[in-house]
Design a protein around this motif. Structure first.
Motif, PDB file in Angstrom:
ATOM      1  N   ASP A 284       0.831  -1.182   0.000  1.00 15.13           N
ATOM      2  CA  ASP A 284       0.000   0.000   0.000  1.00 15.13           C
ATOM      3  C   ASP A 284       0.870   1.237   0.000  1.00 15.13           C
ATOM      4  O   ASP A 284       1.564   1.517   0.976  1.00 15.13           O
ATOM      5  CB  ASP A 284      -0.881  -0.010   1.250  1.00 15.13           C
ATOM      6  CG  ASP A 284      -1.764   1.213   1.321  1.00 15.13           C
ATOM      7  OD1 ASP A 284      -2.397   1.409   2.363  1.00 15.13           O
ATOM      8  OD2 ASP A 284      -1.812   1.966   0.332  1.00 15.13           O
ATOM      9  N   PRO A 285       0.875   1.945  -1.080  1.00 12.72           N
ATOM     10  CA  PRO A 285       1.797   3.074  -1.168  1.00 12.72           C
ATOM     11  C   PRO A 285       1.471   4.189  -0.199  1.00 12.72           C
ATOM     12  O   PRO A 285       2.310   5.010   0.095  1.00 12.72           O
ATOM     13  CB  PRO A 285       1.661   3.568  -2.614  1.00 12.72           C
ATOM     14  CG  PRO A 285       0.676   2.696  -3.281  1.00 12.72           C
ATOM     15  CD  PRO A 285       0.082   1.747  -2.299  1.00 12.72           C
ATOM     16  N   SER A 286       0.259   4.222   0.268  1.00 14.49           N
ATOM     17  CA  SER A 286      -0.046   5.309   1.174  1.00 14.49           C
ATOM     18  C   SER A 286       0.238   4.934   2.611  1.00 14.49           C
ATOM     19  O   SER A 286       0.092   5.738   3.506  1.00 14.49           O
ATOM     20  CB  SER A 286      -1.520   5.692   1.032  1.00 14.49           C
ATOM     21  OG  SER A 286      -2.316   4.597   1.423  1.00 14.49           O
ATOM     22  N   SER A 287       0.661   3.726   2.789  1.00 16.74           N
ATOM     23  CA  SER A 287       0.975   3.315   4.152  1.00 16.74           C
ATOM     24  C   SER A 287       2.476   3.486   4.380  1.00 16.74           C
ATOM     25  O   SER A 287       3.156   4.120   3.595  1.00 16.74           O
ATOM     26  CB  SER A 287       0.528   1.872   4.348  1.00 16.74           C
ATOM     27  OG  SER A 287       0.933   1.404   5.609  1.00 16.74           O
ATOM     28  N   PHE A 288       2.961   2.880   5.402  1.00 16.49           N
ATOM     29  CA  PHE A 288       4.360   3.090   5.702  1.00 16.49           C
ATOM     30  C   PHE A 288       5.056   1.749   5.919  1.00 16.49           C
ATOM     31  O   PHE A 288       4.420   0.727   6.146  1.00 16.49           O
ATOM     32  CB  PHE A 288       4.527   3.971   6.931  1.00 16.49           C
ATOM     33  CG  PHE A 288       3.484   3.692   7.960  1.00 16.49           C
ATOM     34  CD1 PHE A 288       2.366   4.486   8.043  1.00 16.49           C
ATOM     35  CD2 PHE A 288       3.614   2.633   8.831  1.00 16.49           C
ATOM     36  CE1 PHE A 288       1.396   4.227   8.987  1.00 16.49           C
ATOM     37  CE2 PHE A 288       2.649   2.371   9.774  1.00 16.49           C
ATOM     38  CZ  PHE A 288       1.541   3.174   9.850  1.00 16.49           C
ATOM     39  N   ILE A 289       6.351   1.821   5.861  1.00 14.01           N
ATOM     40  CA  ILE A 289       7.157   0.624   6.103  1.00 14.01           C
ATOM     41  C   ILE A 289       7.609   0.646   7.556  1.00 14.01           C
ATOM     42  O   ILE A 289       8.089   1.664   8.036  1.00 14.01           O
ATOM     43  CB  ILE A 289       8.397   0.630   5.183  1.00 14.01           C
ATOM     44  CG1 ILE A 289       7.973   0.618   3.732  1.00 14.01           C
ATOM     45  CG2 ILE A 289       9.292  -0.548   5.478  1.00 14.01           C
ATOM     46  CD1 ILE A 289       9.136   0.609   2.791  1.00 14.01           C
ATOM     47  N   SER A 290       7.472  -0.465   8.198  1.00 15.63           N
ATOM     48  CA  SER A 290       7.877  -0.484   9.602  1.00 15.63           C
ATOM     49  C   SER A 290       9.403  -0.450   9.703  1.00 15.63           C
ATOM     50  O   SER A 290      10.112  -0.700   8.747  1.00 15.63           O
ATOM     51  CB  SER A 290       7.353  -1.749  10.273  1.00 15.63           C
ATOM     52  OG  SER A 290       8.115  -2.861   9.835  1.00 15.63           O
ATOM     53  N   GLY A 291       9.852  -0.158  10.893  1.00 12.98           N
ATOM     54  CA  GLY A 291      11.281   0.033  11.080  1.00 12.98           C
ATOM     55  C   GLY A 291      12.089  -1.216  10.797  1.00 12.98           C
ATOM     56  O   GLY A 291      13.141  -1.162  10.162  1.00 12.98           O
ATOM     57  N   SER A 447       5.609   0.738  17.823  1.00 15.14           N
ATOM     58  CA  SER A 447       5.875  -0.072  19.001  1.00 15.14           C
ATOM     59  C   SER A 447       6.129  -1.499  18.577  1.00 15.14           C
ATOM     60  O   SER A 447       7.002  -2.165  19.089  1.00 15.14           O
ATOM     61  CB  SER A 447       4.701   0.008  19.967  1.00 15.14           C
ATOM     62  OG  SER A 447       3.548  -0.493  19.315  1.00 15.14           O
ATOM     63  N   ARG A 448       5.368  -1.909  17.607  1.00 20.84           N
ATOM     64  CA  ARG A 448       5.570  -3.288  17.162  1.00 20.84           C
ATOM     65  C   ARG A 448       6.950  -3.450  16.575  1.00 20.84           C
ATOM     66  O   ARG A 448       7.653  -4.378  16.886  1.00 20.84           O
ATOM     67  CB  ARG A 448       4.538  -3.650  16.091  1.00 20.84           C
ATOM     68  CG  ARG A 448       3.392  -4.418  16.629  1.00 20.84           C
ATOM     69  CD  ARG A 448       2.525  -4.929  15.537  1.00 20.84           C
ATOM     70  NE  ARG A 448       1.576  -3.940  15.087  1.00 20.84           N
ATOM     71  CZ  ARG A 448       1.534  -3.471  13.846  1.00 20.84           C
ATOM     72  NH1 ARG A 448       2.387  -3.881  12.966  1.00 20.84           N
ATOM     73  NH2 ARG A 448       0.648  -2.567  13.504  1.00 20.84           N
ATOM     74  N   SER A 449       7.245  -2.525  15.683  1.00 18.57           N
ATOM     75  CA  SER A 449       8.539  -2.709  15.025  1.00 18.57           C
ATOM     76  C   SER A 449       9.645  -2.603  16.043  1.00 18.57           C
ATOM     77  O   SER A 449      10.606  -3.326  16.013  1.00 18.57           O
ATOM     78  CB  SER A 449       8.713  -1.664  13.932  1.00 18.57           C
ATOM     79  OG  SER A 449       8.845  -0.381  14.522  1.00 18.57           O
ATOM     80  N   TYR A 450       9.468  -1.677  16.947  1.00 22.31           N
ATOM     81  CA  TYR A 450      10.526  -1.527  17.924  1.00 22.31           C
ATOM     82  C   TYR A 450      10.642  -2.783  18.751  1.00 22.31           C
ATOM     83  O   TYR A 450      11.709  -3.298  19.000  1.00 22.31           O
ATOM     84  CB  TYR A 450      10.245  -0.333  18.818  1.00 22.31           C
ATOM     85  CG  TYR A 450      11.208  -0.281  19.946  1.00 22.31           C
ATOM     86  CD1 TYR A 450      10.780  -0.419  21.246  1.00 22.31           C
ATOM     87  CD2 TYR A 450      12.570  -0.145  19.705  1.00 22.31           C
ATOM     88  CE1 TYR A 450      11.675  -0.386  22.276  1.00 22.31           C
ATOM     89  CE2 TYR A 450      13.461  -0.116  20.736  1.00 22.31           C
ATOM     90  CZ  TYR A 450      13.006  -0.230  22.022  1.00 22.31           C
ATOM     91  OH  TYR A 450      13.890  -0.203  23.041  1.00 22.31           O
ATOM     92  N   SER A 451       9.506  -3.264  19.189  1.00 20.64           N
ATOM     93  CA  SER A 451       9.587  -4.425  20.067  1.00 20.64           C
ATOM     94  C   SER A 451      10.114  -5.622  19.316  1.00 20.64           C
ATOM     95  O   SER A 451      10.916  -6.384  19.830  1.00 20.64           O
ATOM     96  CB  SER A 451       8.227  -4.731  20.666  1.00 20.64           C
ATOM     97  OG  SER A 451       7.328  -5.001  19.612  1.00 20.64           O
ATOM     98  N   SER A 452       9.661  -5.740  18.082  1.00 23.14           N
ATOM     99  CA  SER A 452      10.170  -6.903  17.351  1.00 23.14           C
ATOM    100  C   SER A 452      11.659  -6.762  17.127  1.00 23.14           C
ATOM    101  O   SER A 452      12.413  -7.701  17.253  1.00 23.14           O
ATOM    102  CB  SER A 452       9.449  -7.050  16.021  1.00 23.14           C
ATOM    103  OG  SER A 452       9.802  -5.970  15.178  1.00 23.14           O
ATOM    104  N   THR A 453      12.046  -5.547  16.817  1.00 20.32           N
ATOM    105  CA  THR A 453      13.481  -5.347  16.611  1.00 20.32           C
ATOM    106  C   THR A 453      14.231  -5.624  17.890  1.00 20.32           C
ATOM    107  O   THR A 453      15.250  -6.288  17.900  1.00 20.32           O
ATOM    108  CB  THR A 453      13.742  -3.905  16.182  1.00 20.32           C
ATOM    109  OG1 THR A 453      12.923  -3.604  15.061  1.00 20.32           O
ATOM    110  CG2 THR A 453      15.201  -3.731  15.839  1.00 20.32           C
TER     111      THR A 453
END
Lengths: 648, 139
Positions: A284-291, A447-453
């Protein structure tokens, strides 16, 4: 031409060309010069054409050609310097010939020196494929202003390529190319040249994977707004499909345009490429990529982590741990630039600001309001709120990109902006709502990306855990038990909860169990033997004792913890059940003959001995376990002591 | 306004420590280190039940004759310690709080960077510049 080239070597020693060389060189020069019809060599094309010994070779094709020589960029840069093109600002015939000679020298392994051209050298070899072409919109117009000649090369190369390939499409390059002002260091530009060349080669070979995948992706400099008239065809689509097939390596794309910060301007081709890469990560181009996704993606660029960290800092304008499309393009572009040798800027350049990026690639199909909001932001206003809308627009914009109207000072845009200013307040009022949503949306992935990272990182980096691993004893309910199997089990949940496997502690664990099992196996036959001997004397009476002692070892094997707990108790308890088991048959034995009694008693004695042996074994294993625990504690202490020291 | 700013990780090792008059750095490092005890004391005094309600800003940890040390703890037990000059009487509590808030938000921005591994030293330029802006005001 040959003669002129031969005698025209202005600054360096006279260039002596052999027959073959002359022919080859002149042919190459003609191609380079001719392709860039109207190409800017210097000043008006007519003048250039009129120059004796042929026009100046356009930078684009020349750069292409040089890259085709497959020399390292550094060498090519040196050659360019030496041949004088940089000095005079264009590739005249003499410069071109000298450069070709130097290329030949370099390919032969000679150092790139002016003296090298004096030698007899083989013809330079070029890998250029003739079918390259097109997509690059060479936009001569963009070269106005403070463009460097070399970067001009790159853009020219685009045009050249196109020309080269499709001679039919003789783009009418506007002859208004003027010599560019002095630019940033040429090596990066030069390096870009190879990239685009590689890309064009790729294109020509219709999507075969370029050996340097990153090269493939070189979208050549595209005139951003330059209205190049001619090439309306948008090869980028084709390009992007090619690009998609490449692995992620980025190379710098130079950019055109009238802005002084050329390296930070994203061309259309680059933009297409970035958008497609974005789409590959996030449909989805209007969305974003997680960290974390972005991190994996950018790590492939082989830049160092601190640099990537800094690039992220620059590009993630709203610091939410996720990249929207313009942020992603900015980050990608910075990485590309960095790979090409550009130092990273202190701050995000204005041409890479998300709002600017949104507005810089406007889509004619946009609704007026949106378009106005974009144009409004064009002067690089800080309007993070518009990002969401902009992303959508930019995506649409990217989807089909007609000839970009890169003229940032487009009057039409400003007119629209003026007329639609009143729309803006409305838009802005919507903005607080949308950013909140976007922020909340982003907050979650953040938060998800951070936590997963963090979890991934913590798992990977055992030396630097967010929390120290919980001691197994904490989870082990029976601290005193010799329950080795159970000790193993708690270590597994402890790992999960503490996010850290305690590597040093685990390996020793299996060892003690083996002797235990081995000893159990030994004891089992012993116990079996004992009952079997007793069985010989009194088959019936021994059933009970048989059943009891054999069951004990079996139980011990299958449920060692239970047995272990029992075994922890002094051997008397171990002997207890045996004696109890033995006691049961006693009443029956008494009824039997004394012989049977004796046999049973023998069996009982043997069982007791076996039990004693087992008890001894248990105590030994317990001792071993204690030692292992102590070792582990010592290691953990060491680790904790070491950790603050290393951090400081 | 601060002369020294430090970010201490949960395990009580510094993630970032910077002081402005660089000649006396060791003294500031030592002060920050000793202030950690006070921080731990304040945290533990709340008790586990109050962790959620515990205010992040700890206030003045302890004053010396030259300096005052202020503390701030995040919910993830990351501590910010700030040493300010005692002679700077104009510095009010609210200002200290706002400085800590800025520190905290910059710290979260650093955390958001996926290339930052929690537990690493903070090398973010944005964070550096923010801290510099806080410290330069004093000098």
């Amino acid at each position: 031409m040959e003669a002129a080239a031969g005698g025209g070597c202005g600054s360096g020693p006279p260039l002596l060309l052999s027959e073959g060389e002359q022919q080859c060189y002149s042919e190459l020069f003609a191609r380079c010069a001719g392709a860039a019809a109207g190409g800017p060599g210097s000043g008006p094309p007519e003048a250039a054409r009129a120059a004796p010994g042929a026009a100046t070779a356009a930078a684009g094709p020349v750069a292409d050609l040089f890259r085709a020589s497959q020399l390292p960029a550094e060498t090519l840069h040196q050659i360019t310097e030496l041949c004088g093109a940089k000095r005079v600002g264009y590739f005249g015939p003499t410069q071109f010939y000298v450069a070709l000679k130097l290329i030949a020298a370099a390919q032969s392994g000679l150092p790139v020196r002016i003296e090298s051209i004096q030698c007899e050298l083989p013809l330079p070899r070029f890998m250029m494929s003739k079918t390259d072409g097109e997509i690059r919109f060479g936009n001569p117009a963009e070269l106005h202003g403070t463009k460097m000649q070399i970067p001009y090369l790159i853009t020219e190369k685009n045009t050249f390529k196109r020309m080269d390939d499709e001679d039919k499409q003789q783009e009418t390059q506007s002859p208004t190319m003027s010599p560019l002002a002095s630019p940033p260091s040429s090596p990066p530009h030069y390096q870009r040249v190879p990239l685009s060349h590689g890309y064009s080669k790729l294109r020509s070979s219709t999507e075969q994977m370029h050996p340097a995948p990153y090269d493939a992706r070189q979208p050549l400099v595209q005139p951003e707004g330059a209205s190049t008239g001619g090439p309306g065809a948008k090869p980028p689509r084709h390009q992007t499909s090619l690009i998609r097939s490449f692995s992620v390596e980025r190379e710098p794309q130079d950019n055109n345009s009238n802005y002084p910060d050329e390296p930070w301007r994203i061309t259309e081709e680059q933009r297409e490429y970035y958008v497609n890469q974005f789409r590959s990560l996030q449909p989805d181009p209007s969305s974003f990529i997680s960290g974390s996704v972005a991190k994996n993606f950018f790590t492939k660029s082989k830049l160092s982590i601190p640099e990537l960290s800094y690039i992220w800092e620059l590009s993630d304008a709203d610091c939410d741990g996720a990249l929207t499309l313009p942020e992603f393009c900015a980050a990608f572009h910075l990485i590309v630039a960095r790979k090409n040798g550009y130092p990273l800027p202190e701050g995000l350049p204005p041409t890479l600001q998300p709002e600017y990026l949104q507005a810089a690639f406007p889509k004619p199909k946009w609704e007026c309001a949106l378009f106005d909001s974009y144009s409004e932001s064009m002067p690089a206003n800080q309007q993070p709120r518009d990002l969401n809308r902009m992303e959508k627009l930019s995506i649409k914009d990217m989807a089909d990109f007609p000839v970009p109207i890169q003229d940032v000072t487009g009057d039409d845009k400003q007119a629209l902006k003026n007329t639609v200013d009143e729309v803006l307040p409305k838009d802005m009022s919507e903005d607080p709502a949308t950013p909140k949503d976007s922020n909340s949306l982003k907050a979650r992935p953040r938060s998800r990306s951070y936590s997963s990272t963090s979890i991934e990182e913590a798992m990977k980096r055992g030396e630097d855990p967010p929390t120290p691993p919980p001691r197994p004893q904490k989870t082990h309910s029976r601290a005193s038990s010799l329950d080795l199997n159970k000790v193993f089990q708690p270590s597994v949940p402890a790992t999960k909860s503490g996010l850290l496997p305690p590597p040093p502690a685990l390996p020793p664990r299996p060892c003690p169990s083996q002797p235990e099992q081995a000893s159990e196996a030994e004891l089992h036959p012993q116990l079996n033997r004992a009952p079997s001997q007793a069985a010989e004397s009194s088959p019936t009476k021994k059933d009970l004792p048989y059943s009891q002692p054999p069951s004990k070892p079996i139980r011990r094997k299958f449920r060692p913890e239970n047995q272990a707990t029992e075994n922890q108790e002094p051997s008397t308890t171990v002997g207890g059940p045996a004696s109890v088991a033995a006691a049961k048959p006693h009443p029956t034995v008494q009824k039997q003959s004394s012989k049977q009694k004796k046999a049973i008693q023998t069996a009982i004695r043997k069982n007791k001995e076996a039990n004693a042996v087992l008890a001894r074994l248990n105590s030994e294993l317990q001792q071993q376990l204690k030692e292992v625990h102590q070792e582990r504690i010592a290691l953990e202490n060491q680790l904790e002591q070491l950790r603050p020291v290393t951090v400081l | 306004m601060a002369v020294c700013v430090a970010v201490i990780a949960k395990e009580n090792y510094p993630l970032y420590i910077r002081s402005v008059p660089t000649e006396n750095e060791l003294k500031f490092h030592y002060m920050v280190h000793t202030s950690l005890d006070v921080v731990d004391e304040k945290i533990s005094a709340m008790g586990k039940a109050l962790v959620d309600q515990r205010e992040l800003y700890l206030g003045l940890l302890y004053p010396t004759e030259d300096y005052k040390v202020y503390g701030y703890v995040t919910n993830s037990r990351v501590k910010f310690v700030m040493v300010v000059d005692s002679s700077n009487t104009a510095l009010r509590d609210n200002e200290i709080r706002s400085m800590f808030r800025k520190l905290h938000s910059s710290y979260t921005d650093v955390m958001c960077n996926p290339f930052y591994n929690p537990g690493d030293c903070i090398q973010s330029r944005a964070f550096d510049s923010m801290v510099t802006s806080m410290m330069i005001q004093v000098c």
